[in-house]
Design a protein around this motif. Structure first.
Motif, PDB file in Angstrom:
ATOM      1  N   LEU A 285      -5.080   4.952  -0.357  1.00  0.00           N
ATOM      2  CA  LEU A 285      -4.378   3.576  -0.142  1.00  0.00           C
ATOM      3  C   LEU A 285      -4.613   3.296  -1.493  1.00  0.00           C
ATOM      4  CD1 LEU A 285      -3.908   2.865   3.456  1.00  0.00           C
ATOM      5  CD2 LEU A 285      -2.866   4.648   2.233  1.00  0.00           C
ATOM      6  N   LYS A 286      -2.957   3.009  -2.202  1.00  0.00           N
ATOM      7  CA  LYS A 286      -3.362   2.235  -3.783  1.00  0.00           C
ATOM      8  C   LYS A 286      -2.761   1.151  -3.420  1.00  0.00           C
ATOM      9  CE  LYS A 286      -4.069   3.437  -8.246  1.00  0.00           C
ATOM     10  NZ  LYS A 286      -3.899   4.622  -9.509  1.00  0.00           N
ATOM     11  N   SER A 287      -3.370  -0.197  -3.778  1.00  0.00           N
ATOM     12  CA  SER A 287      -1.723  -1.202  -3.473  1.00  0.00           C
ATOM     13  C   SER A 287      -1.380  -0.886  -4.835  1.00  0.00           C
ATOM     14  CB  SER A 287      -2.647  -3.070  -3.568  1.00  0.00           C
ATOM     15  OG  SER A 287      -1.805  -3.875  -4.227  1.00  0.00           O
TER      16      SER A 287
ATOM     17  N   LEU B 152       0.544  -1.146   0.245  1.00  0.00           N
ATOM     18  CA  LEU B 152       0.027   0.135   0.355  1.00  0.00           C
ATOM     19  C   LEU B 152       1.208   1.119  -0.019  1.00  0.00           C
ATOM     20  CD1 LEU B 152      -2.529  -0.788   2.774  1.00  0.00           C
ATOM     21  CD2 LEU B 152      -3.185  -1.237   0.034  1.00  0.00           C
ATOM     22  N   PHE B 153       0.330   2.455  -0.830  1.00  0.00           N
ATOM     23  CA  PHE B 153       1.267   3.530  -0.742  1.00  0.00           C
ATOM     24  C   PHE B 153       0.494   4.906  -1.051  1.00  0.00           C
ATOM     25  CE2 PHE B 153       0.424   2.939  -4.757  1.00  0.00           C
ATOM     26  CZ  PHE B 153       0.212   4.995  -5.478  1.00  0.00           C
ATOM     27  N   ILE B 154       0.518   6.244  -0.301  1.00  0.00           N
ATOM     28  CA  ILE B 154      -0.768   6.876  -0.272  1.00  0.00           C
ATOM     29  C   ILE B 154      -0.817   7.757  -1.364  1.00  0.00           C
ATOM     30  CG2 ILE B 154      -1.193   9.054   0.453  1.00  0.00           C
ATOM     31  CD1 ILE B 154       0.651   8.309   3.393  1.00  0.00           C
ATOM     32  N   ALA B 155      -1.833   7.345  -1.716  1.00  0.00           N
ATOM     33  CA  ALA B 155      -1.766   7.506  -3.937  1.00  0.00           C
ATOM     34  C   ALA B 155      -2.472   9.370  -3.709  1.00  0.00           C
ATOM     35  CB  ALA B 155      -2.738   6.775  -4.304  1.00  0.00           C
ATOM     36  N   HIS B 156      -3.114   9.407  -2.592  1.00  0.00           N
ATOM     37  CA  HIS B 156      -4.196  10.991  -2.427  1.00  0.00           C
ATOM     38  C   HIS B 156      -4.358  11.274  -0.784  1.00  0.00           C
ATOM     39  CE1 HIS B 156      -7.132  13.905  -2.927  1.00  0.00           C
ATOM     40  NE2 HIS B 156      -8.013  13.578  -1.743  1.00  0.00           N
ATOM     41  N   ILE B 157      -3.300  12.029  -0.830  1.00  0.00           N
ATOM     42  CA  ILE B 157      -3.928  12.622   0.457  1.00  0.00           C
ATOM     43  C   ILE B 157      -4.092  14.116   0.931  1.00  0.00           C
ATOM     44  CG2 ILE B 157      -1.669  12.991   1.197  1.00  0.00           C
ATOM     45  CD1 ILE B 157      -2.231  12.357   3.884  1.00  0.00           C
ATOM     46  N   GLN B 158      -5.474  15.090   1.270  1.00  0.00           N
ATOM     47  CA  GLN B 158      -5.439  16.023   1.027  1.00  0.00           C
ATOM     48  C   GLN B 158      -6.273  16.466   2.865  1.00  0.00           C
ATOM     49  OE1 GLN B 158      -8.137  17.264  -2.266  1.00  0.00           O
ATOM     50  NE2 GLN B 158      -9.582  17.521  -0.494  1.00  0.00           N
ATOM     51  N   ALA B 159      -5.742  18.140   3.033  1.00  0.00           N
ATOM     52  CA  ALA B 159      -6.516  18.583   3.773  1.00  0.00           C
ATOM     53  C   ALA B 159      -7.026  20.121   3.825  1.00  0.00           C
ATOM     54  CB  ALA B 159      -4.810  18.873   5.210  1.00  0.00           C
ATOM     55  N   ASN B 160      -8.407  19.964   4.085  1.00  0.00           N
ATOM     56  CA  ASN B 160      -8.631  21.246   3.107  1.00  0.00           C
ATOM     57  C   ASN B 160      -9.386  21.807   4.752  1.00  0.00           C
ATOM     58  OD1 ASN B 160      -9.400  20.336   0.945  1.00  0.00           O
ATOM     59  ND2 ASN B 160     -10.484  19.224   1.207  1.00  0.00           N
ATOM     60  N   LYS B 161      -9.840  23.367   4.276  1.00  0.00           N
ATOM     61  CA  LYS B 161      -9.980  24.426   6.015  1.00  0.00           C
ATOM     62  C   LYS B 161     -11.951  23.674   6.553  1.00  0.00           C
ATOM     63  CE  LYS B 161      -7.535  27.997   5.442  1.00  0.00           C
ATOM     64  NZ  LYS B 161      -7.607  29.685   5.621  1.00  0.00           N
ATOM     65  N   ALA B 162     -12.245  23.346   7.097  1.00  0.00           N
ATOM     66  CA  ALA B 162     -13.253  23.176   7.742  1.00  0.00           C
ATOM     67  C   ALA B 162     -14.288  24.717   8.162  1.00  0.00           C
ATOM     68  CB  ALA B 162     -12.943  21.532   9.055  1.00  0.00           C
ATOM     69  N   GLN B 163     -14.763  24.474   8.954  1.00  0.00           N
ATOM     70  CA  GLN B 163     -15.811  25.375   9.385  1.00  0.00           C
ATOM     71  C   GLN B 163     -15.526  26.252  10.559  1.00  0.00           C
ATOM     72  OE1 GLN B 163     -20.416  25.528  10.318  1.00  0.00           O
ATOM     73  NE2 GLN B 163     -20.231  26.698  10.336  1.00  0.00           N
ATOM     74  N   LYS B 164     -14.879  27.193  11.338  1.00  0.00           N
ATOM     75  CA  LYS B 164     -14.421  28.024  12.307  1.00  0.00           C
ATOM     76  C   LYS B 164     -15.360  27.762  13.225  1.00  0.00           C
ATOM     77  CE  LYS B 164     -11.068  31.043  10.083  1.00  0.00           C
ATOM     78  NZ  LYS B 164     -10.282  32.116  10.587  1.00  0.00           N
ATOM     79  N   GLN B 165     -14.190  27.102  14.456  1.00  0.00           N
ATOM     80  CA  GLN B 165     -15.392  27.019  15.317  1.00  0.00           C
ATOM     81  C   GLN B 165     -15.233  28.526  16.215  1.00  0.00           C
ATOM     82  OE1 GLN B 165     -13.064  24.003  16.595  1.00  0.00           O
ATOM     83  NE2 GLN B 165     -14.814  22.514  16.035  1.00  0.00           N
ATOM     84  N   ARG B 166     -16.311  28.996  16.784  1.00  0.00           N
ATOM     85  CA  ARG B 166     -16.592  30.550  17.459  1.00  0.00           C
ATOM     86  C   ARG B 166     -16.397  30.205  18.955  1.00  0.00           C
ATOM     87  NH1 ARG B 166     -18.029  34.065  13.776  1.00  0.00           N
ATOM     88  NH2 ARG B 166     -17.797  35.937  15.597  1.00  0.00           N
ATOM     89  N   ARG B 167     -15.563  30.767  19.868  1.00  0.00           N
ATOM     90  CA  ARG B 167     -15.452  31.385  21.505  1.00  0.00           C
ATOM     91  C   ARG B 167     -15.588  32.120  21.453  1.00  0.00           C
ATOM     92  NH1 ARG B 167     -11.477  27.592  23.700  1.00  0.00           N
ATOM     93  NH2 ARG B 167     -10.309  27.771  22.286  1.00  0.00           N
ATOM     94  N   ARG B 168     -15.145  33.231  21.930  1.00  0.00           N
ATOM     95  CA  ARG B 168     -15.279  34.239  22.799  1.00  0.00           C
ATOM     96  C   ARG B 168     -14.460  34.242  23.730  1.00  0.00           C
ATOM     97  NH1 ARG B 168     -20.991  36.481  24.383  1.00  0.00           N
ATOM     98  NH2 ARG B 168     -21.526  36.766  22.641  1.00  0.00           N
ATOM     99  N   THR B 169     -12.962  36.499  23.595  1.00  0.00           N
ATOM    100  CA  THR B 169     -12.361  36.186  24.888  1.00  0.00           C
ATOM    101  C   THR B 169     -12.677  37.846  25.041  1.00  0.00           C
ATOM    102  OG1 THR B 169     -10.135  36.781  25.335  1.00  0.00           O
ATOM    103  CG2 THR B 169     -11.062  37.122  22.953  1.00  0.00           C
ATOM    104  N   TYR B 170     -12.618  38.217  26.144  1.00  0.00           N
ATOM    105  CA  TYR B 170     -13.109  39.258  26.816  1.00  0.00           C
ATOM    106  C   TYR B 170     -12.198  40.266  27.554  1.00  0.00           C
ATOM    107  CZ  TYR B 170     -17.357  36.111  27.697  1.00  0.00           C
ATOM    108  OH  TYR B 170     -18.290  35.373  27.596  1.00  0.00           O
ATOM    109  N   ARG B 171     -12.285  41.620  26.454  1.00  0.00           N
ATOM    110  CA  ARG B 171     -11.129  42.081  26.614  1.00  0.00           C
ATOM    111  C   ARG B 171     -11.362  43.538  27.178  1.00  0.00           C
ATOM    112  NH1 ARG B 171      -7.997  40.784  22.088  1.00  0.00           N
ATOM    113  NH2 ARG B 171      -6.600  42.295  23.706  1.00  0.00           N
ATOM    114  N   ALA B 172     -10.103  44.482  27.350  1.00  0.00           N
ATOM    115  CA  ALA B 172     -10.535  45.736  28.555  1.00  0.00           C
ATOM    116  C   ALA B 172     -11.649  46.860  27.815  1.00  0.00           C
ATOM    117  CB  ALA B 172      -9.796  45.992  28.713  1.00  0.00           C
TER     118      ALA B 172
END
Length: 183
Positions: A167-169, A129-149
């Motif tokens: 994977l391909k043989s 087996l070898f890695i014939a195709h691999i990729q990473a894509n951006k997923a939807q951003k996950q929101r949180r909040r930070t409190y400022r002055a």
């Protein structure tokens, strides 16, 4: 006077439907696929891990990722390299920028192991087996909040990733039989 419209078919998108891959393998009997969605690790680091693994044999890729986890080898950073530190371990890839991103390496290792299990289920030889195709894509951003002055609030976003791989043989070449001379 009313006609029967026949069976009614409901289509629920996303419920039980198979996810699409960006590449369709030519011979599905010799390939095994795996994917992970909304993986909670930085997209940019995941992209660099995927880039270095493309085309590697399965066992070599697993060995390489284990070496990265113990800091024997590094992941070279080529595209998302702003502020990336220098390391001598990146010289084997023709650069001097490299890091050891732990979470993306573990995520990609999990998906590789899943693809290997899918290949074993299909009866494919794991050694070829070898890695014939691999990729990473951006997923939807996950929101949180930070409190400022002064009572202000700013976003505190996470940038997760989708990972897919195939994977391909590898087909071993077979020599044609030599014609035997009749004696």
């Amino acid at each position: 006077n009313t006609k029967d419209p026949g069976p009614v078919v409901f289509l629920f998108l996303g419920m039980g439907s198979k996810k699409k891959y960006s590449v369709i393998p030519t011979n599905t009997a010799k390939t095994a696929k795996a994917r992970g969605s909304d993986i909670r690790c930085h997209f940019k680091n995941t992209h660099e891990v995927c880039q270095v693994l493309r085309g590697m044999m399965y066992k070599k890729a697993i060995r390489y990722l284990r070496d990265v986890l113990v800091h024997k080898r590094c992941i070279p950073f080529k595209k998302f390299a702003n502020g990336c530190g220098h390391t001598q371990q990146a010289k084997e890839f023709g650069t001097d920028l490299g890091r050891w991103p732990r979470k993306p390496v573990l995520a990609v290792m999990d998906i590789l192991k899943n693809a290997r299990a899918n290949a074993e289920q299909k009866g494919l030889d794991v050694d070829s087996l070898f890695i014939a195709h691999i990729q990473a894509n951006k997923a939807q951003k996950q929101r949180r909040r930070t409190y400022r002055a002064h009572g202000r609030i700013n976003p505190y976003m996470a940038t997760p990733a989708h990972i897919e791989l195939i994977l391909k043989s590898k087909v071993m070449p077979v020599k044609p039989p030599t014609p035997s001379k009749p004696s």
